[in-house]
Write a protein that holds these residues in place. Structure first.
Motif, mmCIF file in Angstrom:
data_model
loop_
_atom_site.group_PDB
_atom_site.id
_atom_site.type_symbol
_atom_site.label_atom_id
_atom_site.label_comp_id
_atom_site.label_asym_id
_atom_site.label_seq_id
_atom_site.Cartn_x
_atom_site.Cartn_y
_atom_site.Cartn_z
ATOM 1 N N GLU A 101 0.837 -1.200 0.000
ATOM 2 C CA GLU A 101 0.000 0.000 0.000
ATOM 3 C C GLU A 101 0.876 1.255 0.000
ATOM 4 O OE1 GLU A 101 -3.512 2.136 2.683
ATOM 5 O OE2 GLU A 101 -2.988 0.041 3.046
ATOM 6 N N HIS A 157 2.309 1.633 -3.466
ATOM 7 C CA HIS A 157 1.302 2.184 -4.387
ATOM 8 C C HIS A 157 1.191 3.693 -4.186
ATOM 9 C CE1 HIS A 157 -2.173 2.198 -7.017
ATOM 10 N NE2 HIS A 157 -2.852 2.882 -6.096
ATOM 11 N N GLY A 158 1.227 4.134 -2.929
ATOM 12 C CA GLY A 158 1.180 5.560 -2.650
ATOM 13 C C GLY A 158 2.346 6.303 -3.273
ATOM 14 N N LEU A 184 1.644 6.826 -6.929
ATOM 15 C CA LEU A 184 0.745 7.961 -7.112
ATOM 16 C C LEU A 184 1.513 9.274 -6.985
ATOM 17 C CD1 LEU A 184 -2.383 6.812 -5.033
ATOM 18 C CD2 LEU A 184 -2.012 6.605 -7.492
ATOM 19 N N GLN A 185 2.418 9.330 -6.026
ATOM 20 C CA GLN A 185 3.260 10.511 -5.815
ATOM 21 C C GLN A 185 4.075 10.818 -7.070
ATOM 22 O OE1 GLN A 185 3.800 12.263 -2.728
ATOM 23 N NE2 GLN A 185 5.311 13.658 -3.610
ATOM 24 N N ALA A 198 4.873 14.602 0.951
ATOM 25 C CA ALA A 198 3.989 13.526 0.494
ATOM 26 C C ALA A 198 2.637 14.091 0.081
ATOM 27 C CB ALA A 198 3.808 12.494 1.597
ATOM 28 N N VAL A 199 2.119 13.654 -1.043
ATOM 29 C CA VAL A 199 0.803 14.088 -1.501
ATOM 30 C C VAL A 199 -0.269 13.681 -0.494
ATOM 31 C CG1 VAL A 199 -0.951 13.727 -3.296
ATOM 32 C CG2 VAL A 199 1.442 14.050 -3.952
ATOM 33 N N SER A 200 -0.090 12.529 0.130
ATOM 34 C CA SER A 200 -1.078 12.018 1.080
ATOM 35 C C SER A 200 -1.017 12.707 2.443
ATOM 36 C CB SER A 200 -0.891 10.508 1.273
ATOM 37 O OG SER A 200 0.409 10.224 1.771
ATOM 38 N N ASP A 201 0.135 13.336 2.754
ATOM 39 C CA ASP A 201 0.308 14.024 4.038
ATOM 40 C C ASP A 201 1.460 15.005 3.880
ATOM 41 O OD1 ASP A 201 0.710 14.915 6.593
ATOM 42 O OD2 ASP A 201 0.875 12.941 7.519
ATOM 43 N N ASP A 202 1.128 16.249 3.505
ATOM 44 C CA ASP A 202 2.181 17.207 3.158
ATOM 45 C C ASP A 202 2.992 17.700 4.355
ATOM 46 O OD1 ASP A 202 0.414 18.914 4.376
ATOM 47 O OD2 ASP A 202 -0.085 20.053 2.566
ATOM 48 N N VAL A 210 8.103 12.086 1.664
ATOM 49 C CA VAL A 210 7.938 10.723 1.162
ATOM 50 C C VAL A 210 8.914 9.792 1.867
ATOM 51 C CG1 VAL A 210 8.141 9.238 -0.876
ATOM 52 C CG2 VAL A 210 7.090 11.498 -1.083
ATOM 53 N N LEU A 259 7.574 8.717 5.273
ATOM 54 C CA LEU A 259 6.494 7.734 5.182
ATOM 55 C C LEU A 259 7.038 6.347 4.819
ATOM 56 C CD1 LEU A 259 3.609 9.698 3.394
ATOM 57 C CD2 LEU A 259 3.948 9.295 5.836
#
Length: 270
Positions: A171, A174-175, A178-179, A241-245, A249, A252
């Protein structure tokens, strides 16, 4: 001589040529099927030569196994053509089996019919009437994850990312894909940035600071700050990170126990 509709259909099925082109070739060949095939191939090659100075700025990206392949076309109309999509899928699978790790290596891979990827795309270009080319290809050993992104729901994927990694958290991987698709980093980390690129960025940053009238004694500090911004924009692990700026990256991935060894991002039109 009279040309039978059944013969036209047979030639169309064998070559993918249009009905009128097939009928014209059979007429010119006096009904000789093999000669008609050759005439269509020559005509296709002539068309391809005329297309050589045009841009294949559209197309698609397809993945298979540990391979990622970008096929270029001139228009999105061809990008979603069923024959184009099916051919791209066959090519990606063949590139994966052959472990072809570059565009040049992939172009020489043979498909099931004995034709190379380059020959197959040349024939398809002759049939469709548009410039079609192998734009890029990559193959990674080890654990890989592929993400394909559609820019539009009525088109095939036109951005593809492949990451080679170690770790178990798919997972998180995959993130990262996407980044990469969204933020388009150039390197995994700052150690990969070529020295000449770093030197160039330093020079530009110093020139900008002097142009802005900054005191000479603080220019080195300004340069280092701007170089840090360059790394943050272009190095995957340093990007927010796009999911948590609020996290990078790299942060994470470290928490997930994942190491990115390398990545590739292919994009139609780029």
């Amino acid at each position: 001589m009279a040309i039978k509709a059944a013969d036209v259909k047979k030639l169309r099925d064998a070559t993918g040529a249009g009905m009128m082109d097939a009928k014209k070739a059979l007429t010119e060949a006096d009904g000789d099927f093999d000669k008609a095939v050759d005439l269509l191939r020559v005509a296709g090659q002539a068309k391809a030569a005329k297309r050589s100075d045009r841009e294949a700025a559209n197309g698609l990206v397809v993945g298979a196994g540990n391979a990622l392949v970008q096929i270029g076309s001139e228009t999105d109309f061809v990008a979603k053509n069923a024959d184009f999509v099916a051919t791209a899928d066959k090519i990606a699978k063949a590139v994966d089996v052959a472990k072809a790790d570059s565009k040049d290596a992939a172009a020489q891979v043979q498909l099931d019919d004995g034709k190379t990827v380059a020959q197959t795309l040349e024939d398809l270009a002759g049939t469709i009437g548009e410039k079609i080319e192998l734009a890029d290809a990559a193959y990674f050993e080890g654990n890989t994850h592929i993400y394909l992104h559609r820019r539009s729901q009525d088109l095939p994927p036109q951005v593809g990312v492949m990451v080679e990694y170690t770790g178990e958290d798919t997972e998180a991987v995959h993130g990262v894909c996407l980044q990469i698709a969204a933020m388009n980093p150039r390197w995994v980390n700052r150690d990969e940035v070529p020295a000449d690129v770093v030197d160039h960025e330093r020079t530009v940053a110093a020139d900008m600071a002097r142009e802005e009238g900054k005191p000479e004694k603080i220019i080195d500090r300004i340069v280092e700050g701007r170089l840090g911004g360059f790394y943050k924009e272009n190095c995957l692990l340093e990007q927010p990170a796009v999911s948590d700026d609020k996290k990078s990256v790299g942060d994470l991935l470290k928490a997930a126990g994942v190491t990115v060894k390398r990545f590739v991002r292919l994009s139609a039109g780029e």
